[in-house]
Enzyme design. Structure first.
Site, short mmCIF file in Angstrom:
data_model
loop_
_atom_site.label_atom_id
_atom_site.label_comp_id
_atom_site.label_asym_id
_atom_site.label_seq_id
_atom_site.Cartn_x
_atom_site.Cartn_y
_atom_site.Cartn_z
CG ASP A 125 -34.79 0.14 4.58
OD1 ASP A 125 -35.03 -0.94 4.42
OD2 ASP A 125 -33.86 0.68 3.92
CG HIS B 210 -31.75 -1.02 1.21
ND1 HIS B 210 -33.08 -0.42 1.51
CD2 HIS B 210 -32.03 -1.60 -0.03
CE1 HIS B 210 -33.83 -0.74 0.27
NE2 HIS B 210 -33.15 -1.11 -0.46
#
Length: 553
Positions: free
Chosen positions: A196, A369
């Site tokens: 990610d 994130h």
């Protein structure tokens, strides 16, 4: 004769040109596995479009190989394209994910009247074999519970896909990232890491979700009137903290907004959201309870015009209205492209005079994130031989690639791919493969269509300059031009004098063209369009869309 060594192909069909529409194909011989099937919301350059999907033509062309679809977690950018993909597949393919994610998907499929999908629940520690693929799942922390990473092994090589993640050491539900599993996979060997990249440009660590709770509780405790909290309906950890803060200070919780109602119901039924029924009240019953005893959970954190927050701010909600005595918490960050919409909502709320809290003035939101240090930790833990950053715009992918290089991965072993590119792993070695057809598909009302730049160009022109129609009659006997009728919509120069002048000018130009021998319907139509467009430009310095209609009488 030696048997040819098969390769593992990794084909990202989406997710590498923005935050959204994540979809990656893994293919080995006659077996194929799809990880995620997400969507993206349209931007200002795509007027009239409801949703943007990845072009999954390659999956449909090879569907006989498709052994399963793996969904890493329940966010729209990983699940939203699933109903459309399932409708296009000719057979039912098993869908593997966590209990919460499958619950969210089930509600989504029911809206599309897709019944009895082949759901297969997996969880942290689950193992399964899909054809030549040996697949292990491990827990990751994100802004939604039950997020999973995936480790795949094939005879050609191994891949670890992190899914969306941050390394939260104090998660709300107590479920930590499975560091032991990640370390074990690293020992077994990670030929290629897909990780990610969303926050690859942010230094340091992403704060824990637990840091939001004290701020929420302080605001809710000290608010004099009702408190409205706008958040993503899938952000179950955030919703749990709002519910905890509300019940701790003696407030009841109201849930409004279709997706918020659906997701909170699913999360409560599956045990991911814990709040007793007596602490929940219907929006129609708020009149019976003092304002300082109510917290409203609602949609609208992205400024969506039809969301509950927008309708309450504009006085259009059927049961709730925001007043100057109330407090509004926008517990989210704008998705790129939504900044104007969010600011519009904030301005509308400011005119009401209520107190407004967002991430600019207090800690009411943290990202789901990981930032740079967490991304570096993932690289250090997995120790991959090759690396491909995923889930981000070009700037994020390149920033993540630089981080990998700083961690000792050689530049020639880092692959910055575009949607449709492919990588091939053979005997643990990764190289570029042949690209496949890729792109985007638009959901426009009830139709699902390929991108057509002409349609968007026309819609943008209509939005910026308006439309002018010109109807001309032509004699079928002697080809003389009769009347010309000009009508306008969405223009600023709609005056009788200018319209009359335009009609006479077009009649003269088209008559002149007809007398020179160019009297076909198409020739006269082109002459009327060009003459009217040039006339309007000379008079108004605008170029609205001109639609000429030539009729024989």
């Amino acid at each position: 004769m030696a048997k040819k060594q098969l390769s593992l192909r990794i084909i990202p069909l989406g997710g590498l040109d923005g935050i959204g529409k994540n979809m990656t194909v893994f293919e080995y011989g006659e077996d194929m596995v799809l990880v995620d099937a997400g969507l993206m919301f349209p931007d200002d350059e795509q007027p009239g479009v409801d949703l943007v999907l990845p072009d999954y033509t390659y999956v449909l062309e090879n569907e006989e190989k498709l052994r399963g679809i793996i969904i890493t977690h329940g966010h729209e950018d990983h699940t939203g394209a699933l109903p459309y993909l399932l409708m296009d597949l000719s057979r039912k393919v098993p869908i593997y994910s966590s209990k919460l994610t499958l619950g969210i998907i089930e509600g989504k499929l029911a809206e599309h009247k897709l019944n009895s999908p082949k759901f297969r629940e997996v969880q942290n520690g689950s193992h399964l074999n899909l054809g030549a693929f040996s697949i292990d799942f491990f827990s990751m922390t994100h802004s939604i519970p039950a997020a999973l990473g995936v480790y795949m092994r094939t005879p050609a090589g191994s891949v670890l896909h992190t899914g969306d993640f941050k390394l939260d050491q104090t998660p709300i539900d107590g479920v930590l990232p499975n560091y032991q599993a990640i370390a074990r996979f690293a020992t077994m060997g990670v030929d290629l890491l897909l990780s990610d990249s969303t926050n690859a440009t942010r230094p340091g660590y992403t704060p824990s979700e637990a840091t939001v709770g004290p701020s929420l509780r302080h605001i809710i405790k000290n608010a004099e009137g009702r408190v409205f909290v706008a958040s993503f309906s899938s952000h179950i950890h955030r919703l749990q903290q709002v519910c905890d803060a509300a019940t701790a200070v003696g407030r009841k919780v109201v849930v409004t907004g279709r997706s918020m109602v659906n997701n909170t119901r699913i999360a409560r039924e599956l045990g991911y959201l814990k709040i007793s029924q007596e602490d929940l009240i219907d929006a129609y019953d708020v009149q019976d309870i003092p304002d300082d005893k109510i917290v409203v959970l609602c949609t609208g954190s992205q400024g969506e015009p039809m969301s509950a927050l927008a309708r309450m701010a504009n006085g259009d909600h059927k049961s709730l209205t925001i007043t100057s005595e109330d407090t509004v918490i926008i517990s989210a960050t704008p998705v790129p492209g939504n900044e104007k919409s969010v600011q519009s909502i904030i301005n509308a709320l400011s005119k009401i005079g209520c107190a407004i809290y967002d991430k600019s003035n207090t800690v009411v939101h943290v990202s789901g994130h990981g930032s740079q240090e967490e991304l570096k930790l993932m690289l250090a833990m997995t120790h991959p031989r090759y690396f491909m950053p995923v889930h981000g715009e070009a700037v994020h992918l390149r920033a993540h690639a630089k981080l990998a290089e700083s961690m000792g991965i050689p530049r020639n072993r880092i692959f910055i791919a575009d949607n449709g590119d492919s990588l091939e792993i053979t005997n643990g070695k990764v190289k570029w493969g042949q690209p496949v057809e890729s792109g985007v598909v638009y959901v426009d009302g009830l139709s699902v269509t390929d991108s057509d730049p002409v349609v968007f160009r026309d819609r943008q022109k209509l939005a910026s300059d308006g439309i002018v129609t010109c109807v001309i009659t032509v004699s079928s006997r002697d080809r003389r031009v009769g009347d010309a009728v000009v009508a306008c919509r969405g223009v600023t120069f709609d005056t009788d004098e200018l319209i009359d002048e335009a009609q006479h000018f077009v009649m003269g130009q088209v008559n002149e063209r007809a007398q020179k021998g160019g009297s076909s319907i198409e020739t006269l139509r082109k002459a009327s369009r060009n003459s009217l467009s040039n006339f309007l430009w000379s008079k108004t310095r605008t170029r609205p869309m001109v639609i000429p209609i030539v009729m024989e009488v």
